[in-house]
Design an enzyme around this catalytic site. Sequence first.
Site, PDB file in Angstrom:
ATOM      1  CD  GLN A  31      -7.999   5.493  -4.428  1.00  0.00           C
ATOM      2  OE1 GLN A  31      -8.352   4.415  -3.981  1.00  0.00           O
ATOM      3  NE2 GLN A  31      -6.950   5.621  -5.218  1.00  0.00           N
ATOM      4  CG  HIS A  62       6.602  -0.729   0.581  1.00  0.00           C
ATOM      5  ND1 HIS A  62       6.447   0.446   1.276  1.00  0.00           N
ATOM      6  CD2 HIS A  62       5.480  -0.879  -0.160  1.00  0.00           C
ATOM      7  CE1 HIS A  62       5.278   0.996   0.947  1.00  0.00           C
ATOM      8  NE2 HIS A  62       4.678   0.215   0.081  1.00  0.00           N
ATOM      9  CG  ASP A  86       2.913   3.738  -1.377  1.00  0.00           C
ATOM     10  OD1 ASP A  86       4.054   3.253  -1.401  1.00  0.00           O
ATOM     11  OD2 ASP A  86       1.893   3.053  -1.201  1.00  0.00           O
ATOM     12  CD  GLU A 106      -2.081   3.958  -8.157  1.00  0.00           C
ATOM     13  OE1 GLU A 106      -1.514   3.108  -7.468  1.00  0.00           O
ATOM     14  OE2 GLU A 106      -3.257   4.344  -7.954  1.00  0.00           O
ATOM     15  CG  ASP A 156       1.510  -1.947  -2.869  1.00  0.00           C
ATOM     16  OD1 ASP A 156       0.785  -2.179  -1.884  1.00  0.00           O
ATOM     17  OD2 ASP A 156       2.345  -1.021  -2.901  1.00  0.00           O
ATOM     18  CB  THR A 158      -7.032  -0.373  -1.711  1.00  0.00           C
ATOM     19  OG1 THR A 158      -7.747  -0.704  -2.910  1.00  0.00           O
ATOM     20  CG2 THR A 158      -6.329   0.965  -1.912  1.00  0.00           C
ATOM     21  CG  ASP A 159      -7.951  -3.625   2.798  1.00  0.00           C
ATOM     22  OD1 ASP A 159      -7.551  -4.681   3.269  1.00  0.00           O
ATOM     23  OD2 ASP A 159      -7.495  -2.506   3.133  1.00  0.00           O
ATOM     24  N   PRO A 163     -12.127   0.562  -5.480  1.00  0.00           N
ATOM     25  CG  PRO A 163     -10.941   2.555  -5.870  1.00  0.00           C
ATOM     26  CD  PRO A 163     -11.848   1.878  -4.885  1.00  0.00           C
TER      27      PRO A 163
HETATM   28  N1  AG3 Z   1      -1.899  -1.363   0.559  1.00  0.00           N
HETATM   29  C1  AG3 Z   1      -2.442  -2.349   1.453  1.00  0.00           C
HETATM   30  C2  AG3 Z   1      -3.166  -1.784   2.613  1.00  0.00           C
HETATM   31  C3  AG3 Z   1      -3.910  -2.831   3.345  1.00  0.00           C
HETATM   32  C4  AG3 Z   1      -4.601  -2.302   4.516  1.00  0.00           C
HETATM   33  N2  AG3 Z   1      -5.412  -3.309   5.044  1.00  0.00           N
HETATM   34  C5  AG3 Z   1      -5.563  -3.578   6.333  1.00  0.00           C
HETATM   35  N3  AG3 Z   1      -5.037  -2.818   7.231  1.00  0.00           N
HETATM   36  N4  AG3 Z   1      -6.197  -4.633   6.658  1.00  0.00           N
HETATM   37  C6  AG3 Z   1      -0.734  -0.752   1.014  1.00  0.00           C
HETATM   38  C7  AG3 Z   1      -0.143   0.179   0.027  1.00  0.00           C
HETATM   39  C8  AG3 Z   1       1.276   0.413   0.373  1.00  0.00           C
HETATM   40  N5  AG3 Z   1       2.069   0.624  -0.779  1.00  0.00           N
END
Ligand code: AG3
Length: 281
Positions: A31, A62, A86, A106, A156, A158-159, A163
């Site tokens: 990505q 978190h 992260d 991850e 945890d 991504t949307d 991936p």
């Molecule tokens: N991961 C989720 C991010 C979601 C963003 N989506 C949204 N803004 N609709 C976050 C990773 C943090 N460890």
Amino acid sequence: MSEWFNETLHGDYHQGFNVREVLFESKTDHQHLVIFESGSFGRVMALDGIIQTTERDEFIYHEMLAHTPLFAHGNAKNVLIIGGGDGGLLREVLKHPEVESAVQVEIDQAVIDMCVKYLPNHSAGAYENPRAEIVIGDGIDFVKQCDRQFDVILSDSTDPIGPGEVLFTSPFYEGIKRCLKPGGIFAAQNGVAFMQPDEVSTSHKRLSPLFSDTAFYAAAVPTYIGGIMTFAWASNDPSVRALDLSTLQARFTASGIKTRYYNPALHIGAFALPQYLVDSL
Ligand code: AG3
């Protein structure tokens, strides 16, 4: 003239950050990754144009993703984290003294490496913790094949674009079910309900045939724009969600964990959803 980072998640509505300095930017194997210094949110990390975490408000997300299931469980010895490169979620999970091991799967080593370097307060040393085990790989492969079971599994991701997409599918949730111990709890980031309304109903449709208790809880995270961020919850033991305030308070106090957002009253209240979401289930 200053530069702006404009998030690309929603087609016709976005948030912009004033970029003081780009600290890292590259296309990884999986990505596009950028970490920059912003005006008012501290350092910010985005993947494929979507804000993932900022120094200023990461604690909300978190803490809620880690402490809600961990205090509900009460004695989680083995925890699995899918994603979370992260390191902020691993940091919160390892605050629980009862956690003996936390395995983190991850997909993108570069996210871990660059966040350790440029967002050191996220992992805060968690990757060096002897209770942490890091696996680089795709979460769906791990849960399909793994021969271990966990008390709590946290996604945890991504949307559900790129991936992260597979981490919202029935085959992934079937893998989660096979990796959860009896009485175990699964919690996952599930999008901003007002902006991504299908995510709640789709996850509910996919999780409820597999688990006797499927629910959602919520928290407002300023940089996940558009209202409340939801978290999916699935378990085969409905009693873990029905805990009373005094039990949660006793566990929270005994843990000695200091939080900035999570507390037991909020834990219970977070499961109360606005009517438009209740109606969508
Ligand atoms: N991961 C989720 C991010 C979601 C963003 N989506 C949204 N803004 N609709 C976050 C990773 C943090 N460890």
